[in-house]
Scaffold this motif. Structure first.
Motif, PDB file in Angstrom:
ATOM      1  N   THR A  58       0.860  -1.181   0.000  1.00 38.11           N
ATOM      2  CA  THR A  58       0.000   0.000   0.000  1.00 38.11           C
ATOM      3  C   THR A  58       0.901   1.238   0.000  1.00 38.11           C
ATOM      4  OG1 THR A  58      -1.878   1.056   1.102  1.00 38.11           O
ATOM      5  CG2 THR A  58      -0.175   0.124   2.513  1.00 38.11           C
ATOM      6  N   GLN A  83      -3.634  -1.894  -9.495  1.00 32.86           N
ATOM      7  CA  GLN A  83      -4.476  -1.794  -8.308  1.00 32.86           C
ATOM      8  C   GLN A  83      -5.380  -3.033  -8.250  1.00 32.86           C
ATOM      9  OE1 GLN A  83      -6.723   1.831  -7.956  1.00 32.86           O
ATOM     10  NE2 GLN A  83      -6.721   1.715  -5.731  1.00 32.86           N
ATOM     11  N   ASP A  85      -8.294  -5.439  -7.480  1.00 32.97           N
ATOM     12  CA  ASP A  85      -9.719  -5.289  -7.213  1.00 32.97           C
ATOM     13  C   ASP A  85     -10.427  -6.615  -7.532  1.00 32.97           C
ATOM     14  OD1 ASP A  85     -11.985  -4.025  -6.388  1.00 32.97           O
ATOM     15  OD2 ASP A  85     -12.305  -2.890  -8.235  1.00 32.97           O
ATOM     16  N   SER A  87     -10.021  -5.780  -3.393  1.00 35.58           N
ATOM     17  CA  SER A  87      -8.848  -5.655  -2.541  1.00 35.58           C
ATOM     18  C   SER A  87      -8.566  -6.962  -1.829  1.00 35.58           C
ATOM     19  CB  SER A  87      -9.082  -4.538  -1.515  1.00 35.58           C
ATOM     20  OG  SER A  87      -8.029  -4.475  -0.594  1.00 35.58           O
ATOM     21  N   ASN A 102     -11.733  -2.408  -3.853  1.00 34.57           N
ATOM     22  CA  ASN A 102     -10.524  -1.650  -3.529  1.00 34.57           C
ATOM     23  C   ASN A 102     -10.847  -0.165  -3.418  1.00 34.57           C
ATOM     24  OD1 ASN A 102      -7.874  -0.776  -3.172  1.00 34.57           O
ATOM     25  ND2 ASN A 102      -7.059  -2.098  -4.776  1.00 34.57           N
ATOM     26  N   GLU A 219      -4.998   0.532   4.086  1.00 32.02           N
ATOM     27  CA  GLU A 219      -5.360  -0.288   2.932  1.00 32.02           C
ATOM     28  C   GLU A 219      -6.617   0.255   2.272  1.00 32.02           C
ATOM     29  OE1 GLU A 219      -6.985  -4.726   2.565  1.00 32.02           O
ATOM     30  OE2 GLU A 219      -4.867  -4.622   3.135  1.00 32.02           O
ATOM     31  N   GLY A 223      -5.481   1.989  -1.100  1.00 31.54           N
ATOM     32  CA  GLY A 223      -5.604   0.885  -2.030  1.00 31.54           C
ATOM     33  C   GLY A 223      -4.569  -0.204  -1.810  1.00 31.54           C
ATOM     34  N   THR A 224      -4.801  -1.304  -2.475  1.00 26.80           N
ATOM     35  CA  THR A 224      -3.899  -2.443  -2.449  1.00 26.80           C
ATOM     36  C   THR A 224      -3.286  -2.581  -3.840  1.00 26.80           C
ATOM     37  OG1 THR A 224      -5.319  -3.543  -0.827  1.00 26.80           O
ATOM     38  CG2 THR A 224      -3.723  -4.914  -1.983  1.00 26.80           C
TER      39      THR A 224
END
Length: 496
Positions: A58, A83, A85, A87, A102, A219, A223-224
């Motif tokens: 992150t 990114q 998704d 997450s 996410n 997170e 975002g992850t």
């Protein structure tokens, strides 16, 4: 131009090296192993590729800033950031499943309400709002600034907002993450979701301070992220940025002692007895190793933050599967333990009941990690005690848990390989392969990490075992802080 010797080629050390080289200094990195990256490693076998360290991260802004400050090419031109998704996908002890979008509060609230019942999403959303308040209070002193000289203020103050809880006619305020979950979420599956963010760093939520809730917030808010080709690609990009800035790397060069002159760090001594002179030394090693290099004399004095005792480590099982990755499979699935208390007792060193741990299953949709589309590369990870236990038995336990996420796992399994705490110790030098958690406030300072400066002038520390602690983002920030302290001096007030 100063001569700077860097001990270790971990992510924090390389981040510091690149920034210092850009500032005009001559930087030489001495790494005892044959490669860079510290714990960010990659294993390749039979056309399969696996991350043996962090699989996601992150706060990519930390590395975007590093690349912005050290060259023309931005981070996105050096690696492909993705990114993830959703997450995460969660499989709870009772079989309930939920996928969390996410960086979407509304999406997460809706998903939790649908899976766990009306009101669950609102309670989780309210917790994130309080965690955001704690993050706003902690972000500068615990991530972007050198550790305060009066660090005791951070040790005494709990930044997580007080939410009184009435019990037995008395009003109490949550002091631990477990109490936050029990009192504010009031739903065992939501509590498991919250606690899984602490478990990922080997933290026991029963003793971790309430502000550990920021791990869930980070997170959610930032975002992850995954790096195409595996997280090792991020380490490669940082290494190549160092080379482009004329940083010199000497691999297979073990530092055996610090050189000192007139009470100041003056270089490093290598195994062959040679001394590499330097005006500054940056040490990216664990506290125990650093004290040993200082000929047994602690580099920290009275009144400073004591080094954290090595805690949990990480066990990773690498799975080569026949058959392609199914469409719609989540990149990350967290399979929660069916016996939470037994899991936490085992993690804290209690040798009582054996318990299956919470397992993170990573299934990247990445052609670079498989020999062809008819195979899948899967990584299982769990926090485990740094000492004791049979890695083979633990690996079998992780595979059994992972079947709850991949029912046909054993039918598809070609082979597996185990990456143990002993492997982490070999790669990083950390005692028992312990993995450092990020710095947290309160709890008497036991969750802080020592300052990047030391009582020896010219000696600085970088990486997960010094401020601001473990994790890819925090390691990168430690490099920025050390570079600032060397370039700007003790008046440096932190990243802008």
């Amino acid at each position: 131009m100063a001569r700077i010797a860097v001990i270790g080629a971990g992510m924090g050390a390389m981040a510091a090296a690149a920034r210092l080289a850009v500032a005009g200094h001559r930087v030489v990195v001495y790494e005892r192993t044959g490669t860079y990256g510290g714990a960010v490693r990659r294993l390749e076998r039979d056309g399969f590729g696996f991350d043996t360290g962090p699989g996601l991260f992150t706060l990519p802004a930390v590395y975007r800033d590093l690349f912005l400050k050290t060259g023309r090419e931005p981070l996105e031109e050096c690696v492909e950031l993705v990114q993830v998704d959703p997450s995460s996908h969660h499989v709870f002890a009772d079989g309930t499943r939920v996928s969390l979008p996410n960086a979407s509060r509304a999406g997460v609230v809706s998903a939790l309400d649908e899976a766990l019942g009306a009101g669950a999403g609102r309670r989780w959303g309210d917790l994130l709002v309080r965690a955001r308040e704690a993050w706003n209070r902690m972000r500068r002193p615990l991530l972007e600034e050198p550790l305060w000289p009066n660090w005791q203020v951070l040790a005494e103050r709990e930044p997580y907002p007080a939410v009184p809880h009435r019990r037995l006619l008395r009003t109490r305020v949550a002091g631990t993450l477990a109490e936050v979950g029990a009192w504010e979420l009031r739903e065992p599956r939501l509590t498991a979701l919250l606690e899984s963010h602490a478990l990922a760093f080997g933290l026991d939520p029963r003793t971790a301070p309430a502000n550990a809730a920021i791990l869930a917030y980070m997170e959610h808010a930032f975002g992850t992220w995954y790096v195409r080709g595996g997280m090792r690609e991020l380490a490669r990009a940082v290494y190549e940025r160092c080379l482009a800035r004329k940083v010199e790397f000497v691999f297979g060069a073990e530092v055996t002692a610090l050189a000192e002159k007139d009470g100041r760090a003056a270089g490093v001594e290598l195994t062959d007895g040679t001394v590499a002179e330097a005006d500054f030394v940056v040490a990216g090693v664990s506290p125990a190793v650093l004290d040993r290099l200082n000929r047994g004399t602690p580099v920290r004095g009275d009144g400073e933050v004591p080094a954290q005792r090595p805690g949990a480590s990480r066990l990773t099982v690498l799975l080569a599967l026949r058959g392609g990755r199914p469409d719609g499979a989540a990149h990350r699935t967290v399979v929660h333990s069916a016996d939470r208390d037994a899991e936490l007792d085992a993690l804290s060193g209690d040798t009582g009941r054996a318990a299956a741990p919470t397992v993170t299953v990573l299934r990247p949709d990445d052609p670079a990690l498989v020999p062809d589309a008819g195979h899948e590369s899967v990584t299982l990870t769990a926090a485990v005690p740094a000492r004791g236990g049979d890695p083979a038995a633990r690996a079998e336990q992780l595979i059994t848990v992972a079947e709850r996420a991949i029912p046909d796992l054993r039918e598809r399994l070609l082979w597996h390989q185990v990456h143990t705490p002993a492997d982490i110790a070999e790669e990083t030098g950390a005692e028992d392969g312990a993995v450092p958690p990020p710095a947290l406030a309160a709890d008497g300072g036991r969750r802080l990490h020592p300052a990047n400066s030391t009582r020896t002038p010219g000696l600085f520390t970088v990486g997960g075992w010094s401020h601001p602690g473990g994790g890819l983002a925090h390691a990168g920030m430690s490099g920025a802080l050390v570079a600032g302290l060397i370039v700007e001096g003790p008046d440096f007030r932190g990243s802008q």
